[in-house]
Design a protein around this motif. Structure first.
Motif, PDB file in Angstrom:
ATOM      1  N   SER A  81       0.802  -1.222   0.000  1.00  6.90           N
ATOM      2  CA  SER A  81       0.000   0.000   0.000  1.00  6.90           C
ATOM      3  C   SER A  81       0.833   1.269   0.000  1.00  6.90           C
ATOM      4  O   SER A  81       0.279   2.367   0.021  1.00  6.90           O
ATOM      5  N   LEU A  82       2.160   1.149   0.005  1.00  9.80           N
ATOM      6  CA  LEU A  82       3.047   2.323   0.023  1.00  9.80           C
ATOM      7  C   LEU A  82       2.688   3.269   1.167  1.00  9.80           C
ATOM      8  O   LEU A  82       2.515   4.471   0.965  1.00  9.80           O
ATOM      9  N   ILE A  83       2.605   2.749   2.378  1.00  8.79           N
ATOM     10  CA  ILE A  83       2.183   3.603   3.491  1.00  8.79           C
ATOM     11  C   ILE A  83       3.207   4.705   3.738  1.00  8.79           C
ATOM     12  O   ILE A  83       4.402   4.548   3.481  1.00  8.79           O
ATOM     13  N   LEU A  84       2.718   5.811   4.258  1.00  8.21           N
ATOM     14  CA  LEU A  84       3.539   6.988   4.517  1.00  8.21           C
ATOM     15  C   LEU A  84       3.918   7.140   5.986  1.00  8.21           C
ATOM     16  O   LEU A  84       4.817   7.908   6.319  1.00  8.21           O
ATOM     17  N   GLU A  85       3.234   6.444   6.868  1.00 13.16           N
ATOM     18  CA  GLU A  85       3.399   6.654   8.313  1.00 13.16           C
ATOM     19  C   GLU A  85       4.761   6.147   8.804  1.00 13.16           C
ATOM     20  O   GLU A  85       5.360   5.256   8.198  1.00 13.16           O
ATOM     21  N   PRO A  86       5.237   6.697   9.947  1.00 10.15           N
ATOM     22  CA  PRO A  86       6.613   6.421  10.419  1.00 10.15           C
ATOM     23  C   PRO A  86       6.760   5.120  11.199  1.00 10.15           C
ATOM     24  O   PRO A  86       7.317   5.087  12.292  1.00 10.15           O
ATOM     25  N   TYR A  87       6.271   4.022  10.632  1.00  8.53           N
ATOM     26  CA  TYR A  87       6.356   2.742  11.327  1.00  8.53           C
ATOM     27  C   TYR A  87       7.805   2.274  11.446  1.00  8.53           C
ATOM     28  O   TYR A  87       8.251   1.858  12.510  1.00  8.53           O
ATOM     29  N   LEU A  88       8.537   2.333  10.350  1.00 13.58           N
ATOM     30  CA  LEU A  88       9.940   1.910  10.387  1.00 13.58           C
ATOM     31  C   LEU A  88      10.731   2.756  11.375  1.00 13.58           C
ATOM     32  O   LEU A  88      11.496   2.234  12.197  1.00 13.58           O
ATOM     33  N   ALA A  89      10.547   4.072  11.321  1.00 14.46           N
ATOM     34  CA  ALA A  89      11.320   4.975  12.172  1.00 14.46           C
ATOM     35  C   ALA A  89      10.995   4.787  13.644  1.00 14.46           C
ATOM     36  O   ALA A  89      11.897   4.736  14.491  1.00 14.46           O
ATOM     37  N   THR A  90       9.717   4.680  13.976  1.00 13.39           N
ATOM     38  CA  THR A  90       9.298   4.647  15.374  1.00 13.39           C
ATOM     39  C   THR A  90       9.374   3.257  15.979  1.00 13.39           C
ATOM     40  O   THR A  90       9.952   3.054  17.053  1.00 13.39           O
ATOM     41  N   VAL A  91       8.782   2.282  15.311  1.00 11.25           N
ATOM     42  CA  VAL A  91       8.632   0.949  15.900  1.00 11.25           C
ATOM     43  C   VAL A  91       9.846   0.064  15.654  1.00 11.25           C
ATOM     44  O   VAL A  91      10.353  -0.573  16.577  1.00 11.25           O
ATOM     45  N   VAL A  92      10.345   0.040  14.415  1.00 12.91           N
ATOM     46  CA  VAL A  92      11.430  -0.881  14.078  1.00 12.91           C
ATOM     47  C   VAL A  92      12.780  -0.328  14.518  1.00 12.91           C
ATOM     48  O   VAL A  92      13.559  -1.030  15.178  1.00 12.91           O
ATOM     49  N   LEU A  93      13.074   0.927  14.170  1.00 17.59           N
ATOM     50  CA  LEU A  93      14.392   1.487  14.466  1.00 17.59           C
ATOM     51  C   LEU A  93      14.501   1.972  15.911  1.00 17.59           C
ATOM     52  O   LEU A  93      15.156   1.346  16.742  1.00 17.59           O
ATOM     53  N   ALA A  94      13.876   3.105  16.213  1.00 19.83           N
ATOM     54  CA  ALA A  94      13.978   3.648  17.579  1.00 19.83           C
ATOM     55  C   ALA A  94      13.388   2.682  18.593  1.00 19.83           C
ATOM     56  O   ALA A  94      13.948   2.481  19.680  1.00 19.83           O
ATOM     57  N   GLY A  95      12.257   2.062  18.246  1.00 19.93           N
ATOM     58  CA  GLY A  95      11.656   1.086  19.153  1.00 19.93           C
ATOM     59  C   GLY A  95      12.563  -0.101  19.386  1.00 19.93           C
ATOM     60  O   GLY A  95      12.643  -0.640  20.493  1.00 19.93           O
ATOM     61  N   GLY A  96      13.274  -0.526  18.333  1.00 16.98           N
ATOM     62  CA  GLY A  96      14.218  -1.629  18.489  1.00 16.98           C
ATOM     63  C   GLY A  96      15.372  -1.279  19.407  1.00 16.98           C
ATOM     64  O   GLY A  96      15.833  -2.110  20.202  1.00 16.98           O
ATOM     65  N   LEU A  97      15.851  -0.044  19.324  1.00 15.41           N
ATOM     66  CA  LEU A  97      16.929   0.392  20.226  1.00 15.41           C
ATOM     67  C   LEU A  97      16.466   0.365  21.675  1.00 15.41           C
ATOM     68  O   LEU A  97      17.223  -0.032  22.573  1.00 15.41           O
ATOM     69  N   LEU A  98      15.235   0.776  21.907  1.00 19.72           N
ATOM     70  CA  LEU A  98      14.692   0.717  23.272  1.00 19.72           C
ATOM     71  C   LEU A  98      14.532  -0.737  23.715  1.00 19.72           C
ATOM     72  O   LEU A  98      14.887  -1.095  24.843  1.00 19.72           O
ATOM     73  N   ARG A  99      14.000  -1.548  22.843  1.00 23.66           N
ATOM     74  CA  ARG A  99      13.723  -2.946  23.196  1.00 23.66           C
ATOM     75  C   ARG A  99      15.006  -3.696  23.551  1.00 23.66           C
ATOM     76  O   ARG A  99      15.017  -4.505  24.486  1.00 23.66           O
ATOM     77  N   LEU A 100      16.103  -3.420  22.839  1.00 21.59           N
ATOM     78  CA  LEU A 100      17.349  -4.161  23.052  1.00 21.59           C
ATOM     79  C   LEU A 100      18.326  -3.469  23.983  1.00 21.59           C
ATOM     80  O   LEU A 100      19.199  -4.123  24.548  1.00 21.59           O
ATOM     81  N   GLY A 101      18.200  -2.133  24.147  1.00 20.37           N
ATOM     82  CA  GLY A 101      19.227  -1.427  24.899  1.00 20.37           C
ATOM     83  C   GLY A 101      18.768  -0.647  26.103  1.00 20.37           C
ATOM     84  O   GLY A 101      19.593  -0.306  26.965  1.00 20.37           O
ATOM     85  N   ALA A 102      17.489  -0.337  26.201  1.00 20.67           N
ATOM     86  CA  ALA A 102      17.024   0.543  27.271  1.00 20.67           C
ATOM     87  C   ALA A 102      16.905  -0.187  28.602  1.00 20.67           C
ATOM     88  O   ALA A 102      16.786  -1.414  28.660  1.00 20.67           O
ATOM     89  N   SER A 103      16.937   0.586  29.676  1.00 19.86           N
ATOM     90  CA  SER A 103      16.715   0.031  31.018  1.00 19.86           C
ATOM     91  C   SER A 103      15.234  -0.291  31.191  1.00 19.86           C
ATOM     92  O   SER A 103      14.381   0.158  30.417  1.00 19.86           O
ATOM     93  N   GLU A 104      14.916  -1.053  32.220  1.00 17.34           N
ATOM     94  CA  GLU A 104      13.518  -1.385  32.491  1.00 17.34           C
ATOM     95  C   GLU A 104      12.701  -0.126  32.750  1.00 17.34           C
ATOM     96  O   GLU A 104      11.547  -0.016  32.326  1.00 17.34           O
ATOM     97  N   ALA A 105      13.310   0.831  33.434  1.00 17.71           N
ATOM     98  CA  ALA A 105      12.593   2.087  33.716  1.00 17.71           C
ATOM     99  C   ALA A 105      12.304   2.842  32.429  1.00 17.71           C
ATOM    100  O   ALA A 105      11.197   3.386  32.251  1.00 17.71           O
ATOM    101  N   GLN A 106      13.268   2.874  31.514  1.00 23.77           N
ATOM    102  CA  GLN A 106      13.066   3.557  30.232  1.00 23.77           C
ATOM    103  C   GLN A 106      12.000   2.858  29.400  1.00 23.77           C
ATOM    104  O   GLN A 106      11.141   3.506  28.779  1.00 23.77           O
ATOM    105  N   LYS A 107      12.042   1.538  29.387  1.00 20.66           N
ATOM    106  CA  LYS A 107      11.034   0.792  28.635  1.00 20.66           C
ATOM    107  C   LYS A 107       9.639   1.045  29.190  1.00 20.66           C
ATOM    108  O   LYS A 107       8.687   1.278  28.423  1.00 20.66           O
ATOM    109  N   ALA A 108       9.517   0.992  30.505  1.00 20.36           N
ATOM    110  CA  ALA A 108       8.206   1.204  31.127  1.00 20.36           C
ATOM    111  C   ALA A 108       7.688   2.612  30.870  1.00 20.36           C
ATOM    112  O   ALA A 108       6.474   2.834  30.766  1.00 20.36           O
ATOM    113  N   ASP A 109       8.603   3.561  30.727  1.00 20.87           N
ATOM    114  CA  ASP A 109       8.212   4.953  30.511  1.00 20.87           C
ATOM    115  C   ASP A 109       7.845   5.239  29.060  1.00 20.87           C
ATOM    116  O   ASP A 109       6.913   6.015  28.798  1.00 20.87           O
ATOM    117  N   LEU A 110       8.542   4.603  28.105  1.00 18.48           N
ATOM    118  CA  LEU A 110       8.425   4.998  26.702  1.00 18.48           C
ATOM    119  C   LEU A 110       7.614   4.043  25.831  1.00 18.48           C
ATOM    120  O   LEU A 110       6.854   4.486  24.961  1.00 18.48           O
TER     121      LEU A 110
END
Length: 385
Positions: A81-110
């Motif tokens: 569908s050629l979506i325009l929304e920032p799924y890759l940027a938010t969920v895959v990239l930045a979200g992946g950095l949080l999922r693999l690198g953030a502290s439990e407090a950061q994860k619970a907050d963000l």
């Protein structure tokens, strides 16, 4: 390897495709594109409603505990569908950095904010001199008491102009091209000293140039060890490459279908041009490229969870090589088989070609990944078979 989808994965695939079929036709996409943000907030809210923004995160942080296969399913549908929304940027990239690198407090907050659609993130990693080398970082992070001071420039930050927060890679020690000494810093988009210039990309998405001038970041906003972030960055980008390959496959499938429909409808010399054998052969070539890319995208999705970095990198680079080559082959065939109409802005096929060309370039084109694959020893006979 078993490439069959489970019942739950098939339900996920069906629900995403149903949503996009109802709400994301080509004409609607053009309307969404006119929004100042470059995408639809309403569609972003719909993604949150059906759980797509929570897909890869653990259940204890408000997610669904999905993995690379679930991300592959979503990204393939998004590609169609050629979506325009920032799924890759938010969920895959930045979200992946949080999922693999953030502290439990950061994860619970963000992470709950991401899952609910309230928080959009971007990842600033590329710099003017770095090309495809993730470790080539000149942006500096200097310790100052319980804070860090960031100075530098980030380019091509996907959806960086509309993100609420930006994860920035910066060098806390060492020389410019060392893999050690890199940290990840979470910066508010409106932080003093941070400026951003947004612009549209060639495929109608959005990106930004970001400048950091004495931007202060508190210790609590450092993700993981401020000198040992590169392995996390590398792994998340491998996950992103696998996701991009799946998105490209979705594009390829739609490009082939649009082209076949055109061959069946267009008449020349009193016949449907799809009856001409030479054009049938070219349509078959498109199908072969599609299926080769689909197989490699599945392989990358199955391998991207490997803890052993070399095996993971081999798989993702091999997939990116195939997808990059198929992007050119399918793109050229689809445009040529459409003739002049394929080059117009009013017809969808050219937009798909632009997008798959950008996907080829993102995180390294086919030539870059072929070089990386060769340096890793290539795929073994067992992997090829």
């Amino acid at each position: 390897m078993n490439f069959d989808l489970s019942e739950e994965q098939q339900l996920l695939k069906n629900s995403i495709e149903r949503l996009l079929a109802d709400s994301y036709g080509f004409e609607k996409r053009r309307i969404y594109q006119t929004d100042p943000k470059g995408y639809s907030d309403a569609m972003w809210a719909r993604y949150a409603e059906i759980g797509l923004l929570a897909l890869p995160f653990s259940e204890k942080h408000g997610g669904f505990g999905g993995g690379a296969v679930e991300t592959m399913i979503a990204m393939e549908a998004f590609g169609k569908s050629l979506i325009l929304e920032p799924y890759l940027a938010t969920v895959v990239l930045a979200g992946g950095l949080l999922r693999l690198g953030a502290s439990e407090a950061q994860k619970a907050d963000l992470i709950p904010g991401i899952a609910e659609g309230r928080l959009k993130l971007a990842f600033g990693y590329a710099e003017p001199q770095s090309r495809y080398d993730l470790f080539d970082v000149e942006t500096q992070a200097k310790k100052d008491g319980d804070e860090w001071i960031l100075n530098g420039t980030k380019c091509l930050v996907l959806h960086g102009d509309t993100a609420d927060k930006i994860v920035v890679s910066a060098r806390s020690s060492g020389d410019t091209r060392q893999k050690n000494g890199i940290g990840l810093f979470l910066v508010d988009a409106d932080a003093p000293g941070l400026s951003r210039r947004g612009y549209p990309t060639q495929d109608a998405l959005r990106a930004a140039e970001i400048t950091l001038e004495n931007v202060r970041v508190k210790n609590v906003d450092v993700i993981g060890d401020p000198e040992k972030a590169f392995p996390i960055i590398s792994r998340v980008v491998d996950e992103a490459v696998a996701a991009l390959c799946a998105e490209a496959v979705g594009c390829f499938e739609r490009m082939q279908q649009i082209t076949l429909d055109y061959l069946k409808a267009r008449e020349q010399f009193g016949k449907k041009i799809g009856t001409f054998q030479v054009l049938q052969h070219r349509a078959v070539d498109m199908f072969v490229e599609l299926e080769q890319s689909r197989s490699m995208a599945m392989y990358a999705a199955m391998m991207v969870g490997e803890d052993e970095a070399t095996e993971r990198e081999r798989a993702t680079s091999a997939a990116k090589v195939q997808v990059g080559r198929s992007a050119k082959a399918i793109g050229h065939q689809s445009i040529q088989l459409h003739g002049g109409i394929g080059m117009t802005m009013e017809y969808s096929i050219g937009h798909y070609f632009k997008h798959v060309t950008m996907l080829d370039m993102l995180f390294g084109d086919a030539d870059h990944h072929l070089t990386r694959l060769a340096s890793l020893g290539g795929l073994s006979a067992e992997q090829v078979n």
